[in-house]
Scaffold this active site. Structure first.
Site, mmCIF file in Angstrom:
data_model
loop_
_atom_site.group_PDB
_atom_site.id
_atom_site.type_symbol
_atom_site.label_atom_id
_atom_site.label_comp_id
_atom_site.label_asym_id
_atom_site.label_seq_id
_atom_site.Cartn_x
_atom_site.Cartn_y
_atom_site.Cartn_z
ATOM 1 N N CYS A 195 37.080 -15.750 -16.109
ATOM 2 C CA CYS A 195 36.306 -15.518 -17.322
ATOM 3 C C CYS A 195 35.237 -16.609 -17.440
ATOM 4 O O CYS A 195 35.480 -17.770 -17.128
ATOM 5 C CB CYS A 195 37.129 -15.490 -18.596
ATOM 6 S SG CYS A 195 38.387 -14.235 -18.610
ATOM 7 N N ARG A 237 32.932 -15.567 -12.068
ATOM 8 C CA ARG A 237 34.223 -15.904 -12.677
ATOM 9 C C ARG A 237 34.975 -14.656 -13.130
ATOM 10 O O ARG A 237 36.102 -14.755 -13.628
ATOM 11 C CB ARG A 237 34.006 -16.819 -13.886
ATOM 12 C CG ARG A 237 33.278 -18.109 -13.555
ATOM 13 C CD ARG A 237 33.042 -18.935 -14.792
ATOM 14 N NE ARG A 237 34.266 -19.468 -15.316
ATOM 15 C CZ ARG A 237 34.813 -20.614 -14.944
ATOM 16 N NH1 ARG A 237 34.215 -21.354 -14.045
ATOM 17 N NH2 ARG A 237 35.942 -21.034 -15.456
ATOM 18 N N TRP A 288 37.611 -11.730 -16.558
ATOM 19 C CA TRP A 288 38.517 -11.456 -15.443
ATOM 20 C C TRP A 288 39.850 -11.149 -16.101
ATOM 21 O O TRP A 288 40.510 -12.042 -16.628
ATOM 22 C CB TRP A 288 38.613 -12.675 -14.535
ATOM 23 C CG TRP A 288 39.320 -12.425 -13.237
ATOM 24 C CD1 TRP A 288 38.795 -11.884 -12.100
ATOM 25 C CD2 TRP A 288 40.687 -12.728 -12.939
ATOM 26 N NE1 TRP A 288 39.744 -11.833 -11.126
ATOM 27 C CE2 TRP A 288 40.924 -12.331 -11.603
ATOM 28 C CE3 TRP A 288 41.739 -13.271 -13.662
ATOM 29 C CZ2 TRP A 288 42.159 -12.485 -10.989
ATOM 30 C CZ3 TRP A 288 42.969 -13.421 -13.051
ATOM 31 C CH2 TRP A 288 43.175 -13.024 -11.720
ATOM 32 N N ASN A 327 38.289 -18.414 -22.560
ATOM 33 C CA ASN A 327 38.638 -18.455 -21.138
ATOM 34 C C ASN A 327 39.969 -19.195 -21.030
ATOM 35 O O ASN A 327 40.083 -20.316 -21.519
ATOM 36 C CB ASN A 327 37.538 -19.191 -20.366
ATOM 37 C CG ASN A 327 37.951 -19.578 -18.950
ATOM 38 O OD1 ASN A 327 37.556 -20.609 -18.445
ATOM 39 N ND2 ASN A 327 38.757 -18.770 -18.304
ATOM 40 N N GLY A 328 40.952 -18.560 -20.417
ATOM 41 C CA GLY A 328 42.260 -19.198 -20.265
ATOM 42 C C GLY A 328 43.350 -18.206 -20.652
ATOM 43 O O GLY A 328 43.129 -17.001 -20.672
ATOM 44 N N GLU A 377 40.952 -19.082 8.051
ATOM 45 C CA GLU A 377 39.781 -19.013 7.170
ATOM 46 C C GLU A 377 38.897 -17.813 7.544
ATOM 47 O O GLU A 377 38.374 -17.121 6.665
ATOM 48 C CB GLU A 377 38.991 -20.327 7.253
ATOM 49 C CG GLU A 377 37.716 -20.376 6.450
ATOM 50 C CD GLU A 377 37.887 -20.173 4.946
ATOM 51 O OE1 GLU A 377 39.022 -20.151 4.455
ATOM 52 O OE2 GLU A 377 36.861 -20.001 4.259
ATOM 53 N N LYS A 406 38.003 -14.774 4.985
ATOM 54 C CA LYS A 406 36.626 -14.347 4.686
ATOM 55 C C LYS A 406 36.504 -12.839 4.903
ATOM 56 O O LYS A 406 35.932 -12.125 4.083
ATOM 57 C CB LYS A 406 35.602 -15.054 5.584
ATOM 58 C CG LYS A 406 35.333 -16.497 5.314
ATOM 59 C CD LYS A 406 34.487 -16.768 4.093
ATOM 60 C CE LYS A 406 35.294 -16.931 2.864
ATOM 61 N NZ LYS A 406 35.948 -18.178 2.614
ATOM 62 N N GLU A 458 38.510 -10.798 2.181
ATOM 63 C CA GLU A 458 38.066 -10.880 0.790
ATOM 64 C C GLU A 458 36.737 -10.186 0.557
ATOM 65 O O GLU A 458 36.524 -9.636 -0.521
ATOM 66 C CB GLU A 458 38.078 -12.317 0.244
ATOM 67 C CG GLU A 458 37.099 -13.288 0.820
ATOM 68 C CD GLU A 458 37.251 -14.714 0.245
ATOM 69 O OE1 GLU A 458 37.697 -14.883 -0.891
ATOM 70 O OE2 GLU A 458 36.904 -15.662 0.956
ATOM 71 N N HIS A 463 55.516 -12.506 18.334
ATOM 72 C CA HIS A 463 56.765 -12.489 17.567
ATOM 73 C C HIS A 463 56.657 -11.524 16.391
ATOM 74 O O HIS A 463 56.976 -11.860 15.253
ATOM 75 C CB HIS A 463 57.104 -13.900 17.073
ATOM 76 C CG HIS A 463 57.301 -14.880 18.183
ATOM 77 N ND1 HIS A 463 58.363 -14.813 19.070
ATOM 78 C CD2 HIS A 463 56.544 -15.929 18.603
ATOM 79 C CE1 HIS A 463 58.262 -15.793 19.957
ATOM 80 N NE2 HIS A 463 57.162 -16.473 19.690
ATOM 81 N N LYS A 492 35.908 -16.867 -8.479
ATOM 82 C CA LYS A 492 35.665 -18.086 -7.703
ATOM 83 C C LYS A 492 36.490 -19.263 -8.203
ATOM 84 O O LYS A 492 36.859 -20.150 -7.447
ATOM 85 C CB LYS A 492 34.182 -18.444 -7.780
ATOM 86 C CG LYS A 492 33.821 -19.569 -6.868
ATOM 87 C CD LYS A 492 32.357 -19.619 -6.611
ATOM 88 C CE LYS A 492 32.065 -20.604 -5.505
ATOM 89 N NZ LYS A 492 32.566 -20.133 -4.208
HETATM 90 C C1 G6P Z 1 39.675 -18.775 -5.376
HETATM 91 C C2 G6P Z 1 38.380 -18.580 -4.632
HETATM 92 C C3 G6P Z 1 38.514 -19.146 -3.221
HETATM 93 C C4 G6P Z 1 38.942 -20.597 -3.289
HETATM 94 C C5 G6P Z 1 40.232 -20.758 -4.093
HETATM 95 C C6 G6P Z 1 40.546 -22.214 -4.362
HETATM 96 O O1 G6P Z 1 40.675 -17.964 -4.848
HETATM 97 O O2 G6P Z 1 38.035 -17.213 -4.565
HETATM 98 O O3 G6P Z 1 37.261 -19.060 -2.565
HETATM 99 O O4 G6P Z 1 39.147 -21.068 -1.997
HETATM 100 O O5 G6P Z 1 40.079 -20.143 -5.363
HETATM 101 O O6 G6P Z 1 39.528 -22.738 -5.156
HETATM 102 P P1 G6P Z 1 39.169 -24.258 -5.249
HETATM 103 O O7 G6P Z 1 38.073 -24.315 -6.285
HETATM 104 O O8 G6P Z 1 40.387 -24.964 -5.705
HETATM 105 O O9 G6P Z 1 38.714 -24.710 -3.926
#
Ligand code: G6P
Length: 582
Positions: free
Chosen positions: A2, A27, A71, A97-98, A455, A459, A462, A478, A577
């Site tokens: 949010c 957000r 969100w 937000n929260g 990673e 990517k 997502e 395995h 994010k």
């Molecule tokens: C969310 C974002 C990711 C990020 C993760 C941790 O899931 O979509 O891209 O890696 O949070 O966020 P941070 O701000 O703690 O790196």
């Protein structure tokens, strides 16, 4: 999760808030809403996203207002659950937000006292509680001050009422920044909506309640007037724009050489706090998501290059199951707001460990939780998928590794950004074509390249929504081997060194099960040309360079695959994010 924006000043509030909300959509964008103080509280709110919205919110009247992009946590995305929420008399509006953890019991009591609820959100209890307090004292600041102690959980709140020209902002464990303009004030979840107007900011502390008028700001903590430092934020508004690129993500990928170089320069041995500059006896890393993967790369580097025992924990696990830790604890979080990482660091401090945070956001909460904070210099990252912030995290972590080796990696760190530059030129069209048609993609590597595989797979899933998994190459047989087929390409990172031969064997084994293989290897590797279906030659011979170039290739493959599939690259479904809830 949010985003909230508030404005009080001489401009029409609605356009400022709408433009601000567009910048906070990373957000969450399940719904949006704006309330202004025009003729009474004027309100527009809708399910869906504000970007592309062509309705009447811009025509709301008034020079003071609040807005929200959601969100969803409590209640499905809908018009009714969209913020702002109003009290029964429709004279008070709140955005939040929260999460209000005790909302169920509060709601039951409020309903028993005759309040009418219009949504399934936890937030709506806040506005009804403020309504009750306001009925007693007719002072909106006092009403918020009396309401906040009743709330359990995390919140950044903005409140306006039809009877008062003040914008009230309250913070507890959710980010909230106040932008200080000339004759105007802004409140927002982060600085991006504010950069257009001012670079002066106050980051509220947990427990702060601010009263904002165009010319005046007062901040109270536990009922006492306090002063908070004004910080200068040197991010420019242009950095938060696409600048001709079709998506923020690709712009941010192309900004990586600069993000890496700037961060390396900003993180030399002199900037490390004394307790981190010394080689520690042991290191524990806590992080989530991509930051966890950066932590995994670091773990390999620290153990292999520095000989320091290192452990890595998901912050969400560490907070509930904290193992005994000693030495240095490092929290990695690009946003600086991830709730689990903040709590994990608090738990580490409770074990008397020194804590070091690595973040991209000046003023973010993590800098108030950790003993010391190192800031990356990636600039604002708007796309939900972390790219340049990840590379900048690696810049800090590689500099720390370098420091603990007495500067042995100085040379490569000064030139690694050139390797990223070269990597951006590699033609990946064949690999992208293969991935676009895939049902599922396996990423494999060993050592730090296992972390890069994780990673790369993250990517891909997502932003393209193709199922993808990263595996330590030895683990594939395995279980996951049962899934291999011509529709499940594998991407193997196969660098010269101790694991080269066994990686080549793994590639042959995957091919024998029908899976087409894309191999990433050193430029000039003729064996990989022979055994892989597609070979991607990477520049750079140093381990750091190989990590960075393989990572960047996987980012670009994911990006181009997502674009080819028509995905909403910058705002992938269901994701946000900054994850400020557990
Ligand atoms: C969310 C974002 C990711 C990020 C993760 C941790 O899931 O979509 O891209 O890696 O949070 O966020 P941070 O701000 O703690 O790196």
């Amino acid at each position: 999760m949010c985003g909230i924006v508030g404005y009080v000043g001489m401009r029409d509030a609605a356009p400022v808030i709408i433009e601000g909300l567009k910048k906070l959509e990373y957000r969450g964008y399940d719904s949006f809403g704006v309330a202004t103080l025009g003729s009474g509280i004027e309100l527009v709110k809708h399910q869906g996203r504000i970007s592309g919205y062509a309705g009447s919110a811009n025509q709301l009247h008034g020079k003071i207002g609040i807005g929200h992009t959601r969100w969803a946590t409590h209640g499905v995305p809908s018009d009714a659950n969209a913020h702002p929420h109003l009290d029964c008399a429709r004279r008070i509006a709140v955005v939040h937000n929260g999460i209000i953890e005790n909302f169920s019991s509060l709601k039951r009591d409020l309903i028993a006292r005759g309040h009418r609820f219009c949504s399934d959100t936890d937030t709506e209890v806040v506005v009804h509680l403020i309504e009750e307090a306001y009925a007693r004292d007719h002072d909106i600041l006092v009403a918020v001050q009396q309401t906040v102690p009743l709330l359990k959980g995390s919140f950044a709140l903005l409140v306006i009422t039809a009877d008062d020209p003040r914008l009230i902002a309250a913070r507890n464990q959710s980010p909230l920044v106040i932008g200080i303009g000339d004759g105007e004030h802004f409140a927002a979840s982060d600085m991006t909506p504010v950069l257009e107007y001012t670079e002066r900011a106050i980051f509220l502390e947990d427990g702060d309640i601010a009263s904002l008028l165009p010319e005046k700001i007062e901040i109270f903590h536990a009922g006492t007037l306090v002063s908070r430092e004004i910080q200068l934020i040197n991010w420019s508004p242009e950095q938060a724009k696409k600048g001709g690129f079709p998506h923020f993500m690709v712009k941010e990928i192309y900004e990586q050489p600069l993000a890496f170089f700037n961060t390396v320069c900003a993180t030399d041995t002199t900037t490390l706090p004394a307790f981190a500059a010394e080689k520690p006896s042991a290191v524990t890393i806590v992080a989530c998501g991509s930051s966890y993967h950066a932590g995994l790369i670091f773990r390999y580097l620290v153990e292999e290059i520095c000989g320091i025992p290192a452990r890595l924990e998901f912050a969400s696990e560490f907070r509930y199951f904290p193992p005994p830790v000693e030495g240095l604890v490092i929290g990695i979080t690009q946003s600086g707001e991830t709730a689990d990482t903040l709590t994990a660091l608090r738990k580490a401090r409770a074990q008397h460990c020194k804590t070091l945070a690595i973040t991209n956001v000046v003023g973010s909460s993590v800098s108030r939780v950790a003993d010391e904070t190192l800031f990356m210099c990636a600039g604002p990252e708007i796309s939900v998928a972390a790219t340049k912030s990840f590379v900048a995290q690696l810049a800090v972590l590689m500099q720390i590794t370098n420091c603990w080796t007495g500067g042995k990696c100085d040379e490569i760190l000064q030139h690694a950004h050139e390797v990223i530059d070269d990597t951006l030129l590699i033609d990946l069209s064949n690999a992208v074509s293969l991935c676009v048609g895939a049902a599922s993609i396996f990423y494999v590597g060993r050592g730090p390249f296992y972390a890069v595989s994780l990673e790369g797979a993250l990517k891909m899933k997502e932003i393209s929504y193709i199922h993808a998994e990263g595996y330590a190459a030895g683990e594939l047989k395995h279980g996951p081997f049962a899934l291999l087929s011509p529709e499940t390409p594998a991407i193997a990172i196969c660098m010269p060194g101790e694991t080269y031969d066994v990686m080549c064997s793994n590639i042959k084994e995957m091919k024998a099960r029908g899976a087409p293989v894309i191999a990433l290897g050193c430029v000039g590797d003729s064996e990989l040309v022979d055994i892989a279906d597609i070979f991607i030659p990477l520049p750079g011979t140093h381990l750091f360079a190989q990590i960075l170039s393989s990572l960047v290739v996987l980012q670009i493959i994911a990006y181009k695959t997502a674009v080819a599939l028509g995905r909403d690259v910058d705002k992938p479904r269901n994701l946000a994010k900054s994850v400020t809830v557990e």
